[in-house]
Write a protein that holds these residues in place. Structure first.
Motif, mmCIF file in Angstrom:
data_model
loop_
_atom_site.group_PDB
_atom_site.id
_atom_site.type_symbol
_atom_site.label_atom_id
_atom_site.label_comp_id
_atom_site.label_asym_id
_atom_site.label_seq_id
_atom_site.Cartn_x
_atom_site.Cartn_y
_atom_site.Cartn_z
ATOM 1 N N CYS A 180 5.289 -11.953 7.156
ATOM 2 C CA CYS A 180 5.833 -10.692 6.645
ATOM 3 C C CYS A 180 5.554 -10.603 5.146
ATOM 4 C CB CYS A 180 7.335 -10.632 6.892
ATOM 5 S SG CYS A 180 8.145 -9.158 6.208
ATOM 6 N N THR A 181 5.013 -9.487 4.697
ATOM 7 C CA THR A 181 4.835 -9.252 3.266
ATOM 8 C C THR A 181 5.914 -8.297 2.773
ATOM 9 O OG1 THR A 181 3.186 -7.564 3.862
ATOM 10 C CG2 THR A 181 2.372 -9.694 3.088
ATOM 11 N N ILE A 182 6.523 -8.671 1.657
ATOM 12 C CA ILE A 182 7.564 -7.860 1.018
ATOM 13 C C ILE A 182 7.126 -7.611 -0.419
ATOM 14 C CG2 ILE A 182 9.992 -7.716 0.376
ATOM 15 C CD1 ILE A 182 10.623 -9.731 2.575
ATOM 16 N N LEU A 183 7.175 -6.366 -0.838
ATOM 17 C CA LEU A 183 6.735 -5.994 -2.183
ATOM 18 C C LEU A 183 7.842 -5.266 -2.926
ATOM 19 C CD1 LEU A 183 4.572 -5.420 -4.431
ATOM 20 C CD2 LEU A 183 4.012 -3.332 -3.157
ATOM 21 N N ASP A 184 8.173 -5.747 -4.120
ATOM 22 C CA ASP A 184 9.006 -4.983 -5.043
ATOM 23 C C ASP A 184 8.073 -4.030 -5.784
ATOM 24 O OD1 ASP A 184 10.537 -3.969 -7.137
ATOM 25 O OD2 ASP A 184 11.717 -5.813 -7.330
ATOM 26 N N ASN A 185 8.189 -2.750 -5.464
ATOM 27 C CA ASN A 185 7.253 -1.730 -5.936
ATOM 28 C C ASN A 185 7.894 -0.794 -6.957
ATOM 29 O OD1 ASN A 185 4.628 -0.551 -5.737
ATOM 30 N ND2 ASN A 185 5.431 1.084 -4.445
ATOM 31 N N PHE A 193 1.500 3.579 -6.274
ATOM 32 C CA PHE A 193 0.992 2.507 -5.420
ATOM 33 C C PHE A 193 1.620 2.663 -4.038
ATOM 34 C CE2 PHE A 193 0.718 -1.662 -3.486
ATOM 35 C CZ PHE A 193 -0.567 -2.064 -3.801
ATOM 36 N N PRO A 194 0.903 3.270 -3.080
ATOM 37 C CA PRO A 194 1.440 3.461 -1.729
ATOM 38 C C PRO A 194 1.439 2.139 -0.962
ATOM 39 C CG PRO A 194 -0.791 4.337 -1.881
ATOM 40 C CD PRO A 194 -0.426 3.886 -3.259
ATOM 41 N N PRO A 195 2.581 1.458 -0.849
ATOM 42 C CA PRO A 195 2.589 0.055 -0.409
ATOM 43 C C PRO A 195 2.108 -0.177 1.018
ATOM 44 C CG PRO A 195 4.817 0.946 -0.479
ATOM 45 C CD PRO A 195 3.930 1.962 -1.113
ATOM 46 N N ASP A 302 -6.655 -0.223 -7.469
ATOM 47 C CA ASP A 302 -5.620 0.026 -6.468
ATOM 48 C C ASP A 302 -4.565 1.049 -6.862
ATOM 49 O OD1 ASP A 302 -6.882 -1.892 -4.985
ATOM 50 O OD2 ASP A 302 -5.437 -3.487 -5.432
ATOM 51 N N PHE A 303 -4.296 1.223 -8.153
ATOM 52 C CA PHE A 303 -3.174 2.052 -8.590
ATOM 53 C C PHE A 303 -3.627 3.458 -8.947
ATOM 54 C CE2 PHE A 303 -1.421 -2.081 -8.783
ATOM 55 C CZ PHE A 303 -0.030 -1.984 -8.855
ATOM 56 N N ARG A 304 -2.699 4.385 -8.794
ATOM 57 C CA ARG A 304 -2.964 5.782 -9.139
ATOM 58 C C ARG A 304 -2.449 6.140 -10.531
ATOM 59 N NH1 ARG A 304 -0.582 8.453 -3.567
ATOM 60 N NH2 ARG A 304 -2.249 7.795 -2.135
ATOM 61 N N GLY A 305 -1.719 5.241 -11.151
ATOM 62 C CA GLY A 305 -1.164 5.528 -12.468
ATOM 63 C C GLY A 305 -0.341 4.365 -12.959
ATOM 64 N N SER A 306 0.262 4.547 -14.130
ATOM 65 C CA SER A 306 1.107 3.518 -14.732
ATOM 66 C C SER A 306 2.401 4.169 -15.203
ATOM 67 C CB SER A 306 0.394 2.850 -15.902
ATOM 68 O OG SER A 306 0.104 3.797 -16.918
ATOM 69 N N SER A 307 3.435 3.369 -15.341
ATOM 70 C CA SER A 307 4.713 3.924 -15.779
ATOM 71 C C SER A 307 4.943 3.605 -17.253
ATOM 72 C CB SER A 307 5.850 3.398 -14.900
ATOM 73 O OG SER A 307 5.980 1.995 -14.999
#
Length: 394
Positions: A180-185, A193-195, A302-307
């Protein structure tokens, strides 16, 4: 969603405005109202015995929680979502949905420190062993997998130090090994980032941050793909660890402007990060969207933007000089959390708890959350702070 919306795919900004809303089911009012309550009445004995009702008890959901869960599921590209009363509660719920006593999990060494505390204290007591791994491993993580490994926990970029992980490579290993993969997004949100599109099973969002946007609520969300949703939902039902209805309502309100605020946070954050990188007092800026930041190539892929959250390593200075810099700031508050409309800064030191990697900055480390103030005012505030730092260093 209206029938018109269903005829064609919608852009994220449009989804955020319409997802989870059903005005004509609430007398035409646009926003889903706050439903408070524990008891739900049944119309008949037969209905009670069969639990024949859309809502059966307060902990099992209300129209308010349904609206947010439905909207977030659509935004995240998930099969379903559950809510939690904080980001850390969402982390715990996700992990506990996937492990049992005797299991082993792999956790990024750059993870949010409270997540690390949960693993080292609670999970250890429950008989679950944690190994921390270098967030730069990518597919090389396969060498750390044991026969009892059940979970790979990712956070990208890493908390405080902003390492970018190769999520597709790690997810590919996890699929091959049936983990199982778990991501804090939380940093990117599903907008940047659409996980689940990258193979993540369970994705965590601290709604306390950008979903709130106003530093006035605590909330967590866990979205799941089809395979893991039943286990996630079953764990949620067993814990009944529910957020308050007012917080859910505020998150729904924040959802509608999330994309606009994230884009502004991106613009402001990059402006301040670029400005800071040119300052003589700064040794390094850790912002994934800057070309010289480690992991930038993966971020760009991979990313569409930054915060608006990033870190800075200052050149060596004394503690009194650092205090002079921080204490005199008028627009940057010193406080934990981030993602609100206000700018924040905190000093940090990862050296006492990193185990798979070495944290050795050249000088003090600062994490900035850039708010919605005018960037020129923020620069002026920081410039005055650097002048105080210079005077205190003499």
């Amino acid at each position: 969603m209206s029938k018109m919306d269903e005829r064609r795919p919608l852009k994220d900004r449009t989804k955020l405005v319409h997802a989870g809303r059903h005005p004509f089911e609430q007398h035409g009012f646009i926003n889903t109202p706050i439903y408070r309550g524990s008891t739900v009445l049944y119309r008949s004995y037969a209905d009670l015995v069969a639990r024949n009702a859309k809502y059966t008890y307060g902990t099992h959901g209300t129209p308010t929680t349904d609206a947010l869960e439905t909207a977030w599921t659509e935004i995240a590209g998930a099969a379903g979502t559950v809510l939690a009363p904080s980001g850390l509660s969402a982390v715990a719920l996700a992990i506990l949905s996937a492990v049992k006593a005797g299991d082993h999990i792999l956790v990024s060494d750059s993870v949010y420190q409270p997540t690390r505390n949960f693993c080292d204290r609670f999970l250890k007591r429950m008989g679950v062993e944690t190994t921390y791994y270098d967030p730069g491993l990518g597919a090389g993580i396969a060498a750390l997998i044991r026969s009892n490994t059940r979970v790979i926990f990712l956070e990208t970029p890493g908390s405080q130090t902003f390492e970018i992980q190769d999520v597709p490579a790690i997810a590919g290993v996890a699929i091959e090994k049936d983990l199982c993969t778990i991501l804090d997004n939380t940093w990117a949100t599903p907008l940047f980032f659409p996980p689940h599109r990258f193979g993540i099973d369970l994705a965590i969002e601290a709604g306390t941050k950008y979903l709130s946007g106003h530093a006035d609520l605590l909330l967590g969300l866990v979205s799941a793909n089809e395979r893991w949703l039943p286990r996630l939902r079953a764990s949620f039902d067993l814990f009944a660890n529910c957020p308050g209805p007012e917080d859910v309502y505020l998150a729904l309100r924040g959802l509608r402007t999330l994309e606009l605020r994230l884009r502004e946070a991106e613009r402001q954050g990059l402006a301040l990060a670029t400005w800071l990188s040119a300052r003589p007092e700064v040794a390094r800026v850790l912002h994934p969207a800057l070309p010289d930041c480690p992991g930038h190539a993966i971020w760009r892929r991979d990313f569409r933007g930054s915060s608006g959250l990033f870190s800075v390593f200052l050149k060596p200075v004394s503690q009194p000089a650092l205090a002079a810099f921080l204490d005199g700031l008028s627009l940057f508050g010193m406080g934990y959390s981030w993602g609100g409309y206000e700018s924040l800064v905190i000093p940090f030191d990862c050296s006492t708890y990193r185990t798979a990697t070495t944290f050795a900055p050249p000088g003090p480390a600062l994490r900035f959350s850039i708010g919605l103030e005018d960037p020129e005012d923020l620069k002026a505030d920081l410039a005055a702070g650097f002048e105080r730092l210079k005077i205190a260093s003499q």
